[in-house]
Design an enzyme around this catalytic site. Structure first.
Site, PDB file in Angstrom:
ATOM      1  N   ASN A 124       6.371  -2.367  -5.590  1.00  0.00           N
ATOM      2  CA  ASN A 124       5.082  -2.993  -5.280  1.00  0.00           C
ATOM      3  C   ASN A 124       5.136  -4.496  -5.554  1.00  0.00           C
ATOM      4  O   ASN A 124       5.741  -4.949  -6.529  1.00  0.00           O
ATOM      5  CB  ASN A 124       3.909  -2.320  -6.014  1.00  0.00           C
ATOM      6  N   GLU A 141       2.565  -7.592  -5.796  1.00  0.00           N
ATOM      7  CA  GLU A 141       1.147  -7.961  -5.870  1.00  0.00           C
ATOM      8  C   GLU A 141       0.937  -9.440  -5.552  1.00  0.00           C
ATOM      9  O   GLU A 141       1.901 -10.190  -5.370  1.00  0.00           O
ATOM     10  CB  GLU A 141       0.607  -7.597  -7.261  1.00  0.00           C
ATOM     11  N   CYS A 201       2.089  -1.922  -1.639  1.00  0.00           N
ATOM     12  CA  CYS A 201       2.650  -0.836  -2.451  1.00  0.00           C
ATOM     13  C   CYS A 201       4.161  -0.720  -2.241  1.00  0.00           C
ATOM     14  O   CYS A 201       4.707  -1.148  -1.217  1.00  0.00           O
ATOM     15  CB  CYS A 201       2.035   0.497  -2.042  1.00  0.00           C
ATOM     16  N   GLU A 255       5.911   1.973  -1.582  1.00  0.00           N
ATOM     17  CA  GLU A 255       6.296   2.848  -0.466  1.00  0.00           C
ATOM     18  C   GLU A 255       6.292   2.090   0.853  1.00  0.00           C
ATOM     19  O   GLU A 255       7.225   2.187   1.654  1.00  0.00           O
ATOM     20  CB  GLU A 255       5.331   4.039  -0.360  1.00  0.00           C
ATOM     21  N   CYS A 272      -0.560   6.469  -2.318  1.00  0.00           N
ATOM     22  CA  CYS A 272      -1.945   6.209  -1.899  1.00  0.00           C
ATOM     23  C   CYS A 272      -2.126   6.564  -0.421  1.00  0.00           C
ATOM     24  O   CYS A 272      -1.158   6.774   0.324  1.00  0.00           O
ATOM     25  CB  CYS A 272      -2.323   4.754  -2.157  1.00  0.00           C
ATOM     26  N   CYS A 322      -0.347   4.357   2.246  1.00  0.00           N
ATOM     27  CA  CYS A 322       1.096   4.620   2.314  1.00  0.00           C
ATOM     28  C   CYS A 322       1.370   5.941   3.013  1.00  0.00           C
ATOM     29  O   CYS A 322       2.330   6.070   3.780  1.00  0.00           O
ATOM     30  CB  CYS A 322       1.706   4.633   0.911  1.00  0.00           C
TER      31      CYS A 322
HETATM   32  N1  THU Z   1       0.856   1.263  -5.913  1.00  0.00           N
HETATM   33  C1  THU Z   1       2.008   1.571  -5.264  1.00  0.00           C
HETATM   34  O1  THU Z   1       2.961   0.780  -5.236  1.00  0.00           O
HETATM   35  N2  THU Z   1       2.068   2.763  -4.638  1.00  0.00           N
HETATM   36  C2  THU Z   1       1.066   3.671  -4.578  1.00  0.00           C
HETATM   37  O2  THU Z   1       1.172   4.663  -3.872  1.00  0.00           O
HETATM   38  C3  THU Z   1      -0.142   3.463  -5.375  1.00  0.00           C
HETATM   39  C4  THU Z   1      -0.302   2.123  -5.982  1.00  0.00           C
HETATM   40  C5  THU Z   1       0.758  -0.040  -6.564  1.00  0.00           C
HETATM   41  C6  THU Z   1      -0.221  -0.976  -5.930  1.00  0.00           C
HETATM   42  C7  THU Z   1      -0.566  -1.891  -7.067  1.00  0.00           C
HETATM   43  O3  THU Z   1       0.405  -2.929  -7.113  1.00  0.00           O
HETATM   44  C8  THU Z   1      -0.424  -1.016  -8.294  1.00  0.00           C
HETATM   45  O4  THU Z   1       0.332   0.119  -7.891  1.00  0.00           O
HETATM   46  C9  THU Z   1      -1.742  -0.564  -8.898  1.00  0.00           C
HETATM   47  O5  THU Z   1      -2.543   0.024  -7.945  1.00  0.00           O
END
Ligand code: THU
Length: 160
Positions: free
Chosen positions: A62, A64, A73, A75, A112, A115
């Site tokens: 991920n 940000e 994310c 994925e 999520c 994704c």
């Molecule tokens: N996140 C992911 O990388 N994958 C997911 O399926 C759920 C959330 C990340 C997004 C964000 O950077 C952090 O987790 C908190 O939500």
């Protein structure tokens, strides 16, 4: 009116050590990828590793951003990277692991919704299931045999 029941069957494993060697190895790559997460805001690091049919492994984490919705994310980072680097090469298995810098994550962390939709489109296109394995930092591992098991009634591009 007719009732429609939608069911999914997932496999829950007590520990990563129970998984076949290729999945164990793929999850180690997801652990490594997790360490490359850029997650200063959530402090929730996620790593994903995709095994392709050509034997290559593509990873993502991920990423940000101070403008929160601009982040992505793990994925989707991995899937888009695979699509960009190896277009048309089928994806066989995906391992996903999440770790919080604030508390222990010992339960499987499932992808999520956004994704799931992205992964589903690659699966539809390649006409072959993608296996998903996901976990926290430690603990049980959940296996889905197909993205469809995580996202029934996907928005399928073939409707366009
Ligand atoms: N996140 C992911 O990388 N994958 C997911 O399926 C759920 C959330 C990340 C997004 C964000 O950077 C952090 O987790 C908190 O939500």
């Amino acid at each position: 009116m007719k009732l429609i029941n939608i069911t999914s069957e997932l496999e829950l494993y007590d520990a990563l050590e129970e998984m076949p060697q290729d999945v164990f190895d793929l999850m180690q790559k997801a652990f490594d990828a997790r360490d490359n997460a850029y997650a200063p805001y959530s402090q929730f690091n996620v790593g994903a590793a995709i095994l392709l049919e050509n034997g290559e492994v593509v990873i993502g984490s991920n990423q940000e951003n101070a403008s929160y919705p601009s982040g992505l994310c793990a994925e989707r980072t991995a899937f888009f990277y695979a699509g960009a680097k190896y277009p048309g090469v089928r994806m066989k298995k995906v391992a996903i692991s999440a770790k919080s810098l604030k508390h222990a994550v010992a339960a499987p962390v499932s992808p999520c919704g956004a994704c799931r939709q992205v992964m589903a489109e690659y699966e539809v296109n390649q006409e072959e299931n993608i296996e998903l394995y996901f976990m926290g930092e430690t603990g049980k591992v959940l296996k889905a045999k197909s993205v469809k098991d995580l996202l029934p009634l996907i928005f399928d591009r073939n409707i366009l």
